[in-house]
Design a protein around this motif. Sequence first.
Motif, short mmCIF file in Angstrom:
data_model
loop_
_atom_site.label_atom_id
_atom_site.label_comp_id
_atom_site.label_asym_id
_atom_site.label_seq_id
_atom_site.Cartn_x
_atom_site.Cartn_y
_atom_site.Cartn_z
N LEU A 1 0.84 -1.20 0.00
CA LEU A 1 0.00 0.00 0.00
C LEU A 1 0.88 1.24 0.00
O LEU A 1 1.80 1.36 0.79
CB LEU A 1 -0.91 0.03 1.22
N ARG A 2 0.55 2.19 -0.89
CA ARG A 2 1.30 3.43 -0.93
C ARG A 2 0.34 4.60 -0.68
O ARG A 2 -0.11 4.81 0.41
CB ARG A 2 1.99 3.57 -2.30
N ALA A 3 0.04 5.34 -1.70
CA ALA A 3 -0.74 6.57 -1.51
C ALA A 3 -2.20 6.30 -1.17
O ALA A 3 -2.79 6.99 -0.35
CB ALA A 3 -0.64 7.45 -2.75
N ARG A 4 -2.79 5.30 -1.81
CA ARG A 4 -4.22 5.09 -1.60
C ARG A 4 -4.53 3.60 -1.63
O ARG A 4 -3.75 2.77 -2.13
CB ARG A 4 -5.05 5.80 -2.67
N LEU A 5 -5.68 3.28 -1.08
CA LEU A 5 -6.18 1.90 -1.08
C LEU A 5 -7.33 1.82 -2.07
O LEU A 5 -8.38 2.43 -1.87
CB LEU A 5 -6.65 1.52 0.33
N GLY A 6 -7.14 1.10 -3.16
CA GLY A 6 -8.17 0.96 -4.18
C GLY A 6 -9.05 -0.26 -3.94
O GLY A 6 -8.74 -1.12 -3.12
N MET A 7 -10.12 -0.33 -4.71
CA MET A 7 -11.07 -1.42 -4.55
C MET A 7 -10.43 -2.77 -4.85
O MET A 7 -10.68 -3.76 -4.14
CB MET A 7 -12.28 -1.19 -5.46
N LYS A 8 -9.60 -2.84 -5.89
CA LYS A 8 -8.96 -4.11 -6.25
C LYS A 8 -8.10 -4.63 -5.11
O LYS A 8 -8.15 -5.81 -4.76
CB LYS A 8 -8.13 -3.94 -7.52
N GLN A 9 -7.32 -3.72 -4.53
CA GLN A 9 -6.45 -4.13 -3.43
C GLN A 9 -7.26 -4.48 -2.19
O GLN A 9 -6.91 -5.38 -1.43
CB GLN A 9 -5.44 -3.02 -3.13
N TYR A 10 -8.35 -3.74 -1.98
CA TYR A 10 -9.23 -4.02 -0.84
C TYR A 10 -9.75 -5.47 -0.91
O TYR A 10 -9.86 -6.15 0.11
CB TYR A 10 -10.40 -3.05 -0.83
N ARG A 11 -10.05 -5.92 -2.10
CA ARG A 11 -10.57 -7.28 -2.28
C ARG A 11 -9.50 -8.34 -2.04
O ARG A 11 -9.81 -9.46 -1.61
CB ARG A 11 -11.13 -7.45 -3.70
N THR A 12 -8.24 -8.02 -2.31
CA THR A 12 -7.19 -9.04 -2.26
C THR A 12 -6.41 -9.04 -0.95
O THR A 12 -5.80 -10.06 -0.61
CB THR A 12 -6.21 -8.86 -3.42
N GLU A 13 -6.38 -7.94 -0.22
CA GLU A 13 -5.62 -7.88 1.03
C GLU A 13 -6.31 -8.68 2.14
O GLU A 13 -7.52 -8.89 2.12
CB GLU A 13 -5.45 -6.43 1.50
N GLY A 14 -5.52 -9.11 3.13
CA GLY A 14 -6.07 -9.76 4.30
C GLY A 14 -6.68 -8.74 5.24
O GLY A 14 -6.16 -7.62 5.39
N VAL B 1 -1.56 4.28 9.24
CA VAL B 1 -2.02 5.10 8.13
C VAL B 1 -3.54 4.94 7.98
O VAL B 1 -4.06 3.82 8.02
CB VAL B 1 -1.33 4.70 6.81
N VAL B 2 -4.22 6.07 7.83
CA VAL B 2 -5.67 6.07 7.62
C VAL B 2 -5.94 6.25 6.13
O VAL B 2 -5.51 7.24 5.54
CB VAL B 2 -6.36 7.20 8.41
N HIS B 3 -6.60 5.29 5.51
CA HIS B 3 -6.97 5.37 4.10
C HIS B 3 -8.48 5.61 3.97
O HIS B 3 -9.27 5.11 4.79
CB HIS B 3 -6.64 4.06 3.37
N ALA B 4 -8.88 6.34 2.95
CA ALA B 4 -10.30 6.43 2.64
C ALA B 4 -10.81 5.04 2.29
O ALA B 4 -10.13 4.28 1.60
CB ALA B 4 -10.52 7.39 1.47
#
Length: 305
Positions: free
Chosen positions: A182-195, A259-262
């Motif tokens: 994770l860098r600048a932002r958390l996207g939907m694709k990464q949200y689906r794949t992360e633990g 880190v707080v992500h939207a």
Amino acid sequence: MDTSELPDLKLLQLFDLLYDVRSVTRVAEQLGQSQPTISIWLARLREHLQDPLFVRTPGGMAPTPQADALIGPCREILESLRRFAAWEIAFDPATAKRRFRICMTDASHITLLPRMLAHVRTQAPGIRLEAARIDGNTERALESGEADLAIGHIPWLGGGIYQQQLYMQDWVCLANRGHPRLRARLGMKQYRTEGHVAITAGTGEQLLEQALVREHIERDVVLELPGFLGLGAIIKSTDLIATLPRHIGETLAKVNDLVVHACPVPVEGFAVRQHWHARYHQEAGNRWLRGVVVQLFRSSGGAGG
């Protein structure tokens, strides 16, 4: 009736508790008595009212029709005694000696309670605060005076309950500052794949679950927690992420350097409100406590209140 024929207060408290919990053992624990003592008290109450009152069943101590008829008058007596003992024409926080019981979530233990306690200790040193859970008993506790306030998102509370909005909550995601993906932002694709760490409690969790179903998202949940205790340390020491309301999220992030992500999932926000029963709307101590909560936490939102 001679006053010697009136039942002891402890027998009425026993009747009230046993009607709710249906267990002599649990009543003994809550009243701080031995189980044989509670059995003796129950025998005295049965003799006094000339009815078994509770019958042992596989599901616990079931009330008889006589017990069903008497629980209302019993609770009216107990509430009258509570109000009699706590009665104050005026309330001076600087000199008052009193306990206030506030129903709140464990998130509020972290975000609201420390600031509230600091204020009360300065302005009202004789006041004792007690935090209680928000559960199916909260409405009855507010009505009976067992609880003075309930703070949170509690849409199921019924009639006779006043409410006042404090702030709005939206949703954020927490991650380790050194998260490898994770860098600048958390996207939907990464949200689906992360633990994920999933919090199974909390009065707003249903809104998150509804959003996940609506968006057809099935998270990879690695850990479930019953509350927020330990969540910050877990996120800090792993590559897991957590989705939670902004107030608790920003508080945990500040304490644990996270880190707080939207939140990429469109989750419905909710209002945090304080709730009290109409019976105590004009009671001086309750009014003071509500004023403290408004002074400390009413805003448009955010961890600062």
